[in-house]
Design an enzyme around this catalytic site. Sequence first.
Site, PDB file in Angstrom:
ATOM      1  N   SER A  93     -29.048 -27.261   4.161  1.00 58.58           N
ATOM      2  CA  SER A  93     -29.568 -27.759   3.404  1.00 58.58           C
ATOM      3  C   SER A  93     -30.455 -26.807   2.046  1.00 58.58           C
ATOM      4  O   SER A  93     -31.065 -26.986   3.367  1.00 58.58           O
ATOM      5  CB  SER A  93     -29.937 -29.360   2.930  1.00 58.58           C
ATOM      6  OG  SER A  93     -29.766 -29.433   1.797  1.00 58.58           O
ATOM      7  N   HIS A 107     -28.561 -24.786  -5.269  1.00 56.36           N
ATOM      8  CA  HIS A 107     -28.763 -25.872  -4.530  1.00 56.36           C
ATOM      9  C   HIS A 107     -27.393 -25.392  -3.520  1.00 56.36           C
ATOM     10  O   HIS A 107     -26.516 -25.199  -4.271  1.00 56.36           O
ATOM     11  CB  HIS A 107     -28.744 -27.064  -4.736  1.00 56.36           C
ATOM     12  CG  HIS A 107     -28.206 -28.467  -3.610  1.00 56.36           C
ATOM     13  ND1 HIS A 107     -26.438 -28.554  -4.104  1.00 56.36           N
ATOM     14  CD2 HIS A 107     -28.828 -29.138  -2.601  1.00 56.36           C
ATOM     15  CE1 HIS A 107     -26.726 -29.472  -2.995  1.00 56.36           C
ATOM     16  NE2 HIS A 107     -28.166 -29.809  -2.384  1.00 56.36           N
ATOM     17  N   VAL A 110     -24.288 -27.878   3.357  1.00 53.49           N
ATOM     18  CA  VAL A 110     -22.532 -27.751   4.412  1.00 53.49           C
ATOM     19  C   VAL A 110     -23.258 -28.880   5.250  1.00 53.49           C
ATOM     20  O   VAL A 110     -24.175 -28.387   6.087  1.00 53.49           O
ATOM     21  CB  VAL A 110     -22.054 -26.480   4.030  1.00 53.49           C
ATOM     22  CG1 VAL A 110     -21.047 -25.571   2.643  1.00 53.49           C
ATOM     23  CG2 VAL A 110     -23.233 -25.554   5.570  1.00 53.49           C
ATOM     24  N   ARG A 111     -22.436 -29.927   5.377  1.00 50.82           N
ATOM     25  CA  ARG A 111     -22.773 -30.959   6.406  1.00 50.82           C
ATOM     26  C   ARG A 111     -21.413 -31.178   7.208  1.00 50.82           C
ATOM     27  O   ARG A 111     -19.918 -30.858   6.436  1.00 50.82           O
ATOM     28  CB  ARG A 111     -23.477 -31.788   5.604  1.00 50.82           C
ATOM     29  CG  ARG A 111     -22.461 -32.360   5.253  1.00 50.82           C
ATOM     30  CD  ARG A 111     -23.003 -33.820   3.912  1.00 50.82           C
ATOM     31  NE  ARG A 111     -22.164 -34.351   2.743  1.00 50.82           N
ATOM     32  CZ  ARG A 111     -22.147 -33.769   1.615  1.00 50.82           C
ATOM     33  NH1 ARG A 111     -23.231 -32.254   1.288  1.00 50.82           N
ATOM     34  NH2 ARG A 111     -21.833 -34.293   0.641  1.00 50.82           N
ATOM     35  N   HIS A 146     -19.138 -19.312 -10.843  1.00 50.48           N
ATOM     36  CA  HIS A 146     -17.679 -19.987 -10.499  1.00 50.48           C
ATOM     37  C   HIS A 146     -16.983 -19.398 -10.811  1.00 50.48           C
ATOM     38  O   HIS A 146     -15.876 -19.879 -10.081  1.00 50.48           O
ATOM     39  CB  HIS A 146     -17.793 -21.049 -12.490  1.00 50.48           C
ATOM     40  CG  HIS A 146     -17.955 -22.023 -12.735  1.00 50.48           C
ATOM     41  ND1 HIS A 146     -18.374 -23.567 -12.074  1.00 50.48           N
ATOM     42  CD2 HIS A 146     -19.172 -22.400 -13.613  1.00 50.48           C
ATOM     43  CE1 HIS A 146     -18.512 -24.132 -12.556  1.00 50.48           C
ATOM     44  NE2 HIS A 146     -19.359 -23.691 -13.738  1.00 50.48           N
ATOM     45  N   HIS A 176     -28.229 -42.799 -16.067  1.00 52.10           N
ATOM     46  CA  HIS A 176     -29.316 -42.728 -17.029  1.00 52.10           C
ATOM     47  C   HIS A 176     -29.734 -41.875 -18.300  1.00 52.10           C
ATOM     48  O   HIS A 176     -30.375 -42.718 -19.034  1.00 52.10           O
ATOM     49  CB  HIS A 176     -30.739 -43.284 -16.353  1.00 52.10           C
ATOM     50  CG  HIS A 176     -31.367 -42.087 -15.713  1.00 52.10           C
ATOM     51  ND1 HIS A 176     -30.603 -41.351 -14.444  1.00 52.10           N
ATOM     52  CD2 HIS A 176     -32.695 -41.637 -15.922  1.00 52.10           C
ATOM     53  CE1 HIS A 176     -31.856 -40.515 -14.155  1.00 52.10           C
ATOM     54  NE2 HIS A 176     -32.859 -40.648 -15.114  1.00 52.10           N
ATOM     55  N   GLY A 259     -33.952 -42.049   9.399  1.00 49.03           N
ATOM     56  CA  GLY A 259     -34.838 -42.068   9.321  1.00 49.03           C
ATOM     57  C   GLY A 259     -35.569 -40.764   9.850  1.00 49.03           C
ATOM     58  O   GLY A 259     -36.150 -40.132  11.065  1.00 49.03           O
ATOM     59  N   GLY A 260     -34.925 -39.434   8.663  1.00 50.33           N
ATOM     60  CA  GLY A 260     -34.966 -38.000   9.024  1.00 50.33           C
ATOM     61  C   GLY A 260     -35.765 -37.621   8.792  1.00 50.33           C
ATOM     62  O   GLY A 260     -36.661 -38.929   8.031  1.00 50.33           O
ATOM     63  N   ARG A 261     -36.592 -36.148   9.388  1.00 56.21           N
ATOM     64  CA  ARG A 261     -37.920 -35.718   8.373  1.00 56.21           C
ATOM     65  C   ARG A 261     -38.473 -36.039   7.124  1.00 56.21           C
ATOM     66  O   ARG A 261     -37.827 -34.618   6.194  1.00 56.21           O
ATOM     67  CB  ARG A 261     -38.372 -34.878   9.079  1.00 56.21           C
ATOM     68  CG  ARG A 261     -39.806 -33.985   8.871  1.00 56.21           C
ATOM     69  CD  ARG A 261     -40.181 -32.563   9.794  1.00 56.21           C
ATOM     70  NE  ARG A 261     -41.563 -32.249   9.953  1.00 56.21           N
ATOM     71  CZ  ARG A 261     -41.783 -31.509   9.294  1.00 56.21           C
ATOM     72  NH1 ARG A 261     -40.879 -31.339   8.228  1.00 56.21           N
ATOM     73  NH2 ARG A 261     -42.904 -30.913   9.309  1.00 56.21           N
TER      74      ARG A 261
END
Length: 306
Positions: A93, A107, A110-111, A146, A176, A259-261
């Site tokens: 990321s 930004h 990929v995961r 694009h 919002h 619980g990531g950093r």
Amino acid sequence: MSQIDIAAVKNYLLKLQDTICSQLEALDGHSFVEDNWERAGGGGGRTRVMQEGGFIEKGGVNFSHVFGDQLPPSATAARPELAGRNFQAMGVSLVIHPRNPYIPTSHANVRFFVAEKPGSDPVWWFGGGYDLTPFYGFEEDVIEWHQTAKNACEPFGPQVYPQYKKWCDEYFYLKHRDEARGVGGLFFDDLNEPSFEQSFAFMRSVGDSYMQAYAPIVERRKAMAYGERERDFQAYRRGRYVEFNLVWDRGTLFGLQSGGRTESILMSLPPQVRWGYDWKPEPGTVEENFYTDFLKPKDWLVEVKE
């Protein structure tokens, strides 16, 4: 169901982080600082951050591979059948916040996720994409961005780019505010068809095309002169970026809930930002033009053909 290869995905992601960092360092003239970390619940990561670089005011390219006994609520809200499974999540990321307001923030992510329990087949999927957040609008930049995204999708079918472009427009939207965060790009999630091999190939195509999309924009804009007015508008628009990441972004929620950093997760936030009460751009200015002509989702590639 095709056989998954977790080691191959991790190897690709580590190399992708190296490649993107090298390319950004070549553009910027400064180096990333590396920070390795471990997660108490299992796994860890490799955070690379640059602050006060050449064109990068603050940026980071992170790799993480975390695992645990059960997925956090942000991951199971839409898929309650996954509750109680153990999981592995890995990804790259990045967020780049340039100093020059004429260079867009960008930004990419990929995961890969795997959720397992004894006696059942693993549930796995890929996700990711990239999006562009300009402060001042240049049509050639947005069109090229694009077009590169479309080129990355084309080997996988003509329906892929329109689908994931639309998903990106809808995802990176501040509900919002009733306002787009930027000019979009690609966003995909829950990808596990038609096979592991094909899904993995698509993720690689997206990851490999990010710098092809971003580097030319940086090269065109990094020498443009700017002043206090442009920096003020940039800081105001960065406030929208912060609002989206802290209120709506699923990746931020997943990282915090799992619980990531925290320091690595919130690396995505810009270094300087401001909010003004009920601020609006002056009529007839380039700032107003940005709102009217660039923050309205549209098919940029159709626009240029016409």
